[in-house]
Design a protein around this motif. Structure first.
Motif, short mmCIF file in Angstrom:
data_model
loop_
_atom_site.label_atom_id
_atom_site.label_comp_id
_atom_site.label_asym_id
_atom_site.label_seq_id
_atom_site.Cartn_x
_atom_site.Cartn_y
_atom_site.Cartn_z
N ARG A 359 86.61 -1.72 13.96
CA ARG A 359 85.99 -2.09 12.67
C ARG A 359 85.99 -3.60 12.48
O ARG A 359 85.02 -4.19 11.99
CB ARG A 359 86.74 -1.42 11.53
CG ARG A 359 86.62 0.11 11.52
CD ARG A 359 87.51 0.70 10.44
NE ARG A 359 87.65 2.15 10.61
CZ ARG A 359 88.52 2.89 9.94
NH1 ARG A 359 89.34 2.33 9.07
NH2 ARG A 359 88.57 4.20 10.15
N HIS A 360 87.10 -4.22 12.85
CA HIS A 360 87.21 -5.68 12.72
C HIS A 360 86.15 -6.37 13.59
O HIS A 360 85.49 -7.32 13.15
CB HIS A 360 88.62 -6.12 13.13
CG HIS A 360 88.81 -7.60 13.15
ND1 HIS A 360 88.82 -8.37 12.01
CD2 HIS A 360 89.00 -8.47 14.20
CE1 HIS A 360 89.01 -9.64 12.33
NE2 HIS A 360 89.11 -9.72 13.65
N LEU A 361 85.98 -5.89 14.82
CA LEU A 361 84.99 -6.48 15.72
C LEU A 361 83.57 -6.33 15.17
O LEU A 361 82.77 -7.28 15.22
CB LEU A 361 85.07 -5.82 17.10
CG LEU A 361 86.15 -6.31 18.05
CD1 LEU A 361 86.06 -5.55 19.36
CD2 LEU A 361 86.02 -7.80 18.30
N ASN A 362 83.25 -5.16 14.67
CA ASN A 362 81.92 -4.94 14.11
C ASN A 362 81.67 -5.88 12.94
O ASN A 362 80.56 -6.43 12.79
CB ASN A 362 81.78 -3.49 13.65
CG ASN A 362 81.72 -2.52 14.81
OD1 ASN A 362 81.34 -2.89 15.93
ND2 ASN A 362 82.08 -1.26 14.58
N ARG A 363 82.70 -6.07 12.12
CA ARG A 363 82.57 -6.97 10.97
C ARG A 363 82.39 -8.41 11.44
O ARG A 363 81.51 -9.13 10.94
CB ARG A 363 83.82 -6.84 10.11
CG ARG A 363 83.78 -7.66 8.83
CD ARG A 363 85.13 -7.58 8.12
NE ARG A 363 85.06 -8.09 6.78
CZ ARG A 363 86.13 -8.36 6.03
NH1 ARG A 363 87.34 -8.14 6.51
NH2 ARG A 363 86.01 -8.83 4.80
N MET A 364 83.21 -8.85 12.39
CA MET A 364 83.16 -10.24 12.84
C MET A 364 81.88 -10.52 13.62
O MET A 364 81.35 -11.64 13.57
CB MET A 364 84.39 -10.56 13.69
CG MET A 364 85.72 -10.46 12.96
SD MET A 364 85.73 -11.26 11.33
CE MET A 364 85.39 -12.96 11.76
N ARG A 365 81.37 -9.52 14.33
CA ARG A 365 80.11 -9.70 15.05
C ARG A 365 78.99 -10.04 14.05
O ARG A 365 78.16 -10.93 14.32
CB ARG A 365 79.78 -8.43 15.83
CG ARG A 365 78.71 -8.60 16.89
CD ARG A 365 78.53 -7.33 17.70
NE ARG A 365 79.68 -7.02 18.52
CZ ARG A 365 80.46 -5.95 18.36
NH1 ARG A 365 80.20 -5.07 17.41
NH2 ARG A 365 81.48 -5.74 19.17
N LYS A 366 78.98 -9.36 12.96
CA LYS A 366 77.98 -9.61 11.92
C LYS A 366 78.18 -11.00 11.30
O LYS A 366 77.21 -11.75 11.08
CB LYS A 366 78.07 -8.52 10.84
CG LYS A 366 77.07 -8.67 9.72
CD LYS A 366 77.21 -7.53 8.70
CE LYS A 366 76.23 -7.70 7.55
NZ LYS A 366 76.38 -6.60 6.54
N ILE A 367 79.43 -11.36 11.02
CA ILE A 367 79.73 -12.65 10.39
C ILE A 367 79.37 -13.81 11.31
O ILE A 367 78.75 -14.79 10.89
CB ILE A 367 81.22 -12.70 9.99
CG1 ILE A 367 81.45 -11.77 8.80
CG2 ILE A 367 81.68 -14.12 9.67
CD1 ILE A 367 82.90 -11.45 8.53
N TYR A 368 79.75 -13.70 12.59
CA TYR A 368 79.46 -14.80 13.52
C TYR A 368 77.97 -14.90 13.82
O TYR A 368 77.44 -16.00 14.04
CB TYR A 368 80.26 -14.62 14.81
CG TYR A 368 81.75 -14.84 14.63
CD1 TYR A 368 82.23 -15.90 13.86
CD2 TYR A 368 82.69 -13.98 15.22
CE1 TYR A 368 83.59 -16.10 13.68
CE2 TYR A 368 84.06 -14.18 15.04
CZ TYR A 368 84.50 -15.24 14.27
OH TYR A 368 85.85 -15.44 14.09
#
Length: 464
Positions: A359-368
Motif C-alpha cells: 500500500r505504501h509503494l502504491n501511494r508513493m508511486r502516485k506521489i512521486y
C-alpha cells in the motif's frame, strides 16, 4: 592502555623494525602519542602486529637512542617530552568542530524521500511489538544471512513485483549495497575482473579498488550498457543497473538483455550483478521484469535495497544468489553478515507481511509521479534551455543544457541562486565532449515547493 594501530608492510624492502620506528616517531611528533604515555610491552605489541619481539626491541632501542622515549626499570617504555629535543616542532592537532552542510533553499538532492508520507504509525506499532517481552528471541544474534521471516517476505515480494525467481534460502540481508558487493566478491571465482557502467555510482569502483579487484568501464548508450564492448572484453563480471541506469536514467532494451544473458551463459565463471535499486517507481509503460527473471543459466545476482521504497535510514539491502553461490555462501567461514539489527528486520518483515508495504509503494508511486510531472511540465516549456532524459522510472532524471552554457558557468549560477544540483560528470570516469548535464533528484522536495524549484532552475540557466 589502547593498542597502537600501525601499518606494517612486510613486502617492502625497508626493514620491519624501521617501519615500526618511523610509525611510532611520527605519532609522537604529531601529538598522537602524548608525553608520559606508556608504550605496549614487546610481547603484547608483537602478538598484535604479528612480528617478533626482537623486531620491536630494535625499534624501541632506536627511539630510546634518539630521545623520543625513555625507560623505567620494571615498568616499560614511556613517551618523552619532545619539546626539549632539538630540531623537533611538535604538531598538536586542535579539535575542530565538524562543518555544517549548507542548507540550500532549492535542493535537488539525490536519494532523498518525501518524509511527510513516511508510515510513522505503522512503524510505531511494529516497533512496540518488536520490543515486547514476547519477542525476546530478537535479543539473540540471529542468522547472519538475515532473519528467515524477512527473507521469506522479500522472496515473495520480488516474485510478484519483479518476477524474480528465488527461495528465502537464496536471499541474504546486509546493511548496504556496498556490503552486499563486498560479500559477493568473496563468492566469485578467484580470478575475476569487473566491467562497470560509465557513468556509475562512485562507491562501486571505490569498493573494488579497496579490495584490489580489477575493473574497466563500459560506456552507457541510449538503450543501456554497450553490449559490443562487453563481448569484446576479457573481464568476466558485469555490474549494471538495467531498469533505471544510475545516473542517466536509461532503460536497457529487451534485445540487449537477451544478448547479455547469452554472453553470461557461455562460461561458468561469468556473472551479472543486477542492481535494481529504484525499479519500484515506474511511471510510463508496462513494468519491466528484472533481468534475473529471464535468467535460465543462474548467472544473475540480484541486488536491491529499501532505501527508496521505505527510507535510507532503514539500512537494509538484500541480494538473491544463484543456488550454487548460496551453497558456497553457507559453506564460507567468517563471511560478512548479521549487520542489520534484528528488531529492524522484524519491523520491516511485519510491514511487508501485513500488506502495508505494498500500500505504501502504491501511494508513493502516485506521489512521486505527481512530483516528477510538475517539474517536467514546467522544464519542458524551455527546450532552448534544457532537454530532459531518463524520467520514465525512479526518483531522478537528467537535464542537458542546450543554451551553450558551460558546466562551470552553470555551477556558478546555481551557487548564486542557492541551488544544489549534482553534475552528471561527477559520475563519469571517461569524460566526454558533450554539453553539460545535471541529475535532478525530486523525491525530497515538498509538494508546495516544486514549482518554485523549477522556476528558480530556469531563472538561473537563462542567458542574460
Amino acid at each position: 592502555m589502547e593498542m597502537l594501530m600501525f601499518h606494517i608492510d612486510k613486502s617492502q624492502k625497508q626493514p620491519i623494525y624501521m617501519q615500526l620506528y618511523e610509525n611510532i616517531r611520527n605519532s609522537i611528533i604529531n601529538g598522537q602519542l602524548q608525553e608520559g604515555e606508556k608504550l605496549p610491552s614487546k610481547r603484547l605489541l608483537g602478538d598484535y602486529l604479528s612480528i617478533s619481539q626482537t623486531t620491536i626491541e630494535n625499534a624501541y632501542a632506536q627511539l630510546l637512542d634518539e630521545g623520543y622515549i625513555y625507560s623505567k626499570q620494571r615498568s616499560g617504555y614511556f613517551v618523552s617530552d619532545i619539546d626539549t629535543l632539538p630540531l623537533i616542532t611538535p604538531q598538536r592537532h586542535a579539535v575542530t568542530k565538524p562543518k555544517t552542510d549548507h542548507l540550500y533553499r532549492y535542493n535537488f538532492q539525490l536519494g532523498a524521500i518525501d518524509k511527510a508520507y513516511f508510515p510513522f504509525e505503522q512503524f510505531r506499532k511494529f516497533s512496540k511489538e518488536a520490543f515486547d517481552k514476547s519477542q525476546d528471541n530478537l535479543i539473540e544474534s540471529g542468522d547472519p544471512q538475515g532473519d528467515f521471516t524477512l527473507r521469506q517476505q522479500i522472496s515473495h515480494y520480488l516474485f510478484h513485483s519483479r518476477g524474480v525467481q528465488s527461495t528465502p534460502e537464496q536471499v541474504i540481508i546486509a546493511s548496504s549495497t556496498e556490503q552486499l558487493l563486498s560479500i559477493i566478491t568473496d563468492l566469485l571465482p578467484k580470478q575475476h575482473a569487473f566491467m562497470l557502467e560509465d557513468p556509475i555510482y562512485p562507491q562501486v569502483p571505490q569498493l573494488l579498488t579497496r579490495k584490489h579487484i580489477p575493473y574497466q568501464f563500459i560506456p552507457v548508450q541510449a538503450n543501456g550498457i554497450h553490449i559490443d564492448h562487453i563481448e569484446q572484453c576479457q573481464n568476466n563480471i558485469v555490474y549494471i543497473t538495467p531498469s533505471h541506469q544510475f545516473p542517466t536514467g536509461v532503460t536497457m532494451s529487451l534485445q540487449n538483455r537477451i544478448k547479455l544473458l547469452k554472453w553470461a551463459s557461455q562460461h561458468s565463471e561469468r556473472y551479472i550483478i543486477e542492481d535494481d535499486y529504484d525499479s519500484e517507481f515506474r511511471y510510463e509503460g508496462k513494468p519491466i521484469p528484472a533481468l534475473q527473471s529471464l535468467d535460465k543459466a543462474e548467472r544473475v545476482i540480484y541486488v536491491s535495497t529499501f532505501s527508496k521504497s521505505i527510507a535510507p535510514s532503514i539500512r537494509i539491502a538484500y541480494a538473491v544468489l544463484p543456488v550454487h553461490l548460496t551453497e558456497q555462501y553457507q559453506r564460507t567461514a567468517n563471511i560478512e553478515g548479521g549487520t542489520v539489527p534484528r528488531h529492524t528486520q522484524y519491523i520491516v518483515s511485519q510491514f511487508m507481511e501485513s500488506n502495508q508495504f505494498e500500500r505504501h509503494l502504491n501511494r508513493m508511486r502516485k506521489i512521486y509521479r505527481q512530483k516528477r510531472d510538475v517539474l517536467i511540465n514546467y522544464l519542458s516549456q524551455y527546450p532552448s534551455v534544457c532537454k530532459i532524459d531518463g524520467a520514465q522510472t525512479g526518483m531522478h532524471f537528467v537535464i542537458t543544457i542546450t543554451n551553450g552554457l558551460s558546466e562551470q558557468a552553470c555551477l556558478k549560477r546555481f551557487k548564486a541562486y542557492d541551488i544544489n544540483l549534482q553534475t552528471l560528470s561527477h559520475y563519469r570516469f571517461q569524460q566526454l565532449d558533450t554539453p553539460p548535464s545535471f541529475v535532478i533528484g525530486f523525491g525530497g522536495i515538498d509538494d508546495s515547493a516544486l514549482q518554485h524549484h523549477a522556476e528558480q532552475l530556469i531563472r538561473a540557466l537563462q542567458t542574460s
